[in-house]
Design a protein around this motif. Structure first.
Motif, PDB file in Angstrom:
ATOM      1  N   PHE A  57       0.847  -1.195   0.000  1.00 12.25           N
ATOM      2  CA  PHE A  57       0.000   0.000   0.000  1.00 12.25           C
ATOM      3  C   PHE A  57       0.879   1.240   0.000  1.00 12.25           C
ATOM      4  O   PHE A  57       1.865   1.319   0.735  1.00 12.25           O
ATOM      5  CB  PHE A  57      -0.916   0.007   1.216  1.00 12.25           C
ATOM      6  CG  PHE A  57      -1.464   1.366   1.579  1.00 12.25           C
ATOM      7  CD1 PHE A  57      -2.324   2.040   0.727  1.00 12.25           C
ATOM      8  CD2 PHE A  57      -1.101   1.973   2.771  1.00 12.25           C
ATOM      9  CE1 PHE A  57      -2.827   3.290   1.063  1.00 12.25           C
ATOM     10  CE2 PHE A  57      -1.593   3.209   3.118  1.00 12.25           C
ATOM     11  CZ  PHE A  57      -2.457   3.875   2.256  1.00 12.25           C
ATOM     12  N   GLN A  58       0.521   2.186  -0.840  1.00 12.79           N
ATOM     13  CA  GLN A  58       1.210   3.483  -0.842  1.00 12.79           C
ATOM     14  C   GLN A  58       0.162   4.582  -0.974  1.00 12.79           C
ATOM     15  O   GLN A  58      -0.723   4.514  -1.822  1.00 12.79           O
ATOM     16  CB  GLN A  58       2.236   3.585  -1.970  1.00 12.79           C
ATOM     17  CG  GLN A  58       3.050   4.876  -1.875  1.00 12.79           C
ATOM     18  CD  GLN A  58       4.226   4.935  -2.842  1.00 12.79           C
ATOM     19  OE1 GLN A  58       4.706   5.996  -3.177  1.00 12.79           O
ATOM     20  NE2 GLN A  58       4.694   3.774  -3.285  1.00 12.79           N
ATOM     21  N   ALA A  90       2.335   2.050  -5.764  1.00 10.29           N
ATOM     22  CA  ALA A  90       2.652   0.923  -4.885  1.00 10.29           C
ATOM     23  C   ALA A  90       3.413  -0.144  -5.656  1.00 10.29           C
ATOM     24  O   ALA A  90       2.981  -0.585  -6.723  1.00 10.29           O
ATOM     25  CB  ALA A  90       1.369   0.341  -4.306  1.00 10.29           C
ATOM     26  N   GLY A  91       4.557  -0.536  -5.124  1.00  8.37           N
ATOM     27  CA  GLY A  91       5.362  -1.550  -5.781  1.00  8.37           C
ATOM     28  C   GLY A  91       5.853  -1.157  -7.152  1.00  8.37           C
ATOM     29  O   GLY A  91       6.235  -2.031  -7.948  1.00  8.37           O
ATOM     30  N   GLY A  92       5.860   0.127  -7.456  1.00 10.17           N
ATOM     31  CA  GLY A  92       6.318   0.600  -8.757  1.00 10.17           C
ATOM     32  C   GLY A  92       5.288   0.484  -9.866  1.00 10.17           C
ATOM     33  O   GLY A  92       5.604   0.793 -11.025  1.00 10.17           O
ATOM     34  N   VAL A  94      -2.895   0.123  -4.120  1.00 10.45           N
ATOM     35  CA  VAL A  94      -2.717  -1.131  -3.397  1.00 10.45           C
ATOM     36  C   VAL A  94      -2.570  -2.246  -4.428  1.00 10.45           C
ATOM     37  O   VAL A  94      -3.361  -2.337  -5.374  1.00 10.45           O
ATOM     38  CB  VAL A  94      -3.910  -1.437  -2.467  1.00 10.45           C
ATOM     39  CG1 VAL A  94      -3.704  -2.778  -1.756  1.00 10.45           C
ATOM     40  CG2 VAL A  94      -4.109  -0.336  -1.446  1.00 10.45           C
ATOM     41  N   ILE A  95      -1.547  -3.091  -4.246  1.00 14.94           N
ATOM     42  CA  ILE A  95      -1.360  -4.229  -5.138  1.00 14.94           C
ATOM     43  C   ILE A  95      -1.203  -5.506  -4.316  1.00 14.94           C
ATOM     44  O   ILE A  95      -0.875  -5.463  -3.124  1.00 14.94           O
ATOM     45  CB  ILE A  95      -0.132  -4.059  -6.057  1.00 14.94           C
ATOM     46  CG1 ILE A  95       1.163  -4.014  -5.217  1.00 14.94           C
ATOM     47  CG2 ILE A  95      -0.268  -2.827  -6.929  1.00 14.94           C
ATOM     48  CD1 ILE A  95       2.420  -4.079  -6.063  1.00 14.94           C
ATOM     49  N   VAL A 155      -3.533  -5.486  -9.271  1.00 10.69           N
ATOM     50  CA  VAL A 155      -3.880  -4.166  -8.735  1.00 10.69           C
ATOM     51  C   VAL A 155      -5.225  -4.256  -8.019  1.00 10.69           C
ATOM     52  O   VAL A 155      -6.239  -4.626  -8.621  1.00 10.69           O
ATOM     53  CB  VAL A 155      -3.926  -3.105  -9.849  1.00 10.69           C
ATOM     54  CG1 VAL A 155      -4.324  -1.757  -9.259  1.00 10.69           C
ATOM     55  CG2 VAL A 155      -2.575  -3.004 -10.549  1.00 10.69           C
ATOM     56  N   ILE A 156      -5.232  -3.917  -6.736  1.00 14.50           N
ATOM     57  CA  ILE A 156      -6.465  -3.932  -5.944  1.00 14.50           C
ATOM     58  C   ILE A 156      -7.227  -2.621  -6.097  1.00 14.50           C
ATOM     59  O   ILE A 156      -8.454  -2.600  -6.147  1.00 14.50           O
ATOM     60  CB  ILE A 156      -6.151  -4.192  -4.463  1.00 14.50           C
ATOM     61  CG1 ILE A 156      -5.285  -5.455  -4.314  1.00 14.50           C
ATOM     62  CG2 ILE A 156      -7.420  -4.326  -3.647  1.00 14.50           C
ATOM     63  CD1 ILE A 156      -5.949  -6.707  -4.806  1.00 14.50           C
ATOM     64  N   GLY A 157      -6.519  -1.516  -6.181  1.00 14.96           N
ATOM     65  CA  GLY A 157      -7.169  -0.216  -6.322  1.00 14.96           C
ATOM     66  C   GLY A 157      -6.188   0.831  -6.791  1.00 14.96           C
ATOM     67  O   GLY A 157      -4.981   0.748  -6.536  1.00 14.96           O
TER      68      GLY A 157
END
Length: 278
Positions: free
Chosen positions: A76-77, A82-84, A90-91, A102-104
């Motif tokens: 989460f960022q 997130a995660g680049g 959120v991934i 990708v969650i969102g």
């Protein structure tokens, strides 16, 4: 023996690249913070809620979870990749095949806040394969106030057994959403503190001046010693006048005796000048 040489221009370019890399890693060229988040419906109230989360911007928070068969890492960022993954808030990363889901996205953000909590919603994620009628995934991050615990992401549940409105629920504790601590000092207390500080400065500064500059010794090192002695004497005189003065009237039992004594003492002496021969 010189194996190779780097041209001057190439050396400068390499040095510049290293400097830029260090600056990026230190956050100098970080994103615009919470301003990078795009609200689903732009409004001032949700933007204020996002501004409260500014200390958490551009930081990755991770949580690990293990199912019966697979293990996942969630990243989460806040208002960052997130995660680049571009635009991903959120991934989900499968630890076996490293597949990222990708969650969102943070360009479809909702922010709801209370006095000591914030609910952040990232929508528009990748679609489910066989759950929730193939709708898009959605992440809900509940950020609660905690002054003693550093920010930590936890996966609460993945609700995907319903027909629609499925979501991933995350929870995180952070001091960023804690209400500001109100000062417990009253105006009178502040005035007293200022007064004591000024008095301390006066005494210490005056003492050092009298001792080091003037060369005073003993009680004369006290600043304005003569003035304060005079004030003390006047105060003592006033106290003596008010509290220790004698009664002006004497008891009646002694008044008669005093009058008699005074009368006897004040009787004129008999003169015998007339008995002398002329």
């Amino acid at each position: 023996m010189q194996l190779f040489s780097v041209p001057r221009r190439g050396y400068v370019s390499l040095q510049t690249s290293l400097v830029l890399l260090v600056l990026c890693g230190s956050g100098v060229f970080a994103g615009n913070g919470t301003k990078s988040c795009k609200l689903s419906i732009e409004n001032q109230s949700e933007r204020k809620v996002l501004d409260r989360l500014e200390p958490l911007a551009n930081k990755n928070f991770t949580a690990d979870i293990t199912d019966d068969k697979d293990s996942y890492t969630y990243v989460f960022q806040l208002c960052g990749d997130a995660g680049g993954v571009p635009k991903a808030g959120v991934i989900q990363v499968n630890k076996k095949d490293k597949k990222k889901t990708v969650i969102g996205f943070y360009n479809t953000t909702q922010a709801i806040g209370g006095s000591d909590w914030v609910m952040l919603i990232y929508g528009g994620g990748e679609k489910y394969d066989s759950h929730c009628n193939g709708e898009q995934r959605k992440a809900m991050i509940m950020i609660s106030c905690s002054k003693d615990v550093d920010s930590k992401l936890e996966v609460i549940l993945e609700d995907r057994e319903r027909g629609n409105n499925c979501f991933y629920l995350f929870e995180m504790d952070s001091s960023a959403v804690c209400p500001p601590v109100q000062s417990q000092l009253s105006a009178g207390s502040i005035i007293l503190i200022i007064g004591f500080c000024l008095l301390a400065v006066y005494l210490i500064g005056g003492f050092l001046y009298q001792r080091l500059i003037v060369g005073a010794k003993g009680m004369e090192q006290f600043p304005n010693y003569a003035f304060w002695v005079e004030v003390g004497n006047l105060t003592a005189d006033g106290c003596d006048f008010v509290c220790r003065s004698k009664n002006r009237e004497e008891p009646s039992a002694y008044r008669g005796r005093e009058v008699t004594t005074n009368t006897v003492e004040e009787e004129p002496e008999e003169r015998d000048d007339h008995l002398l021969p002329m």
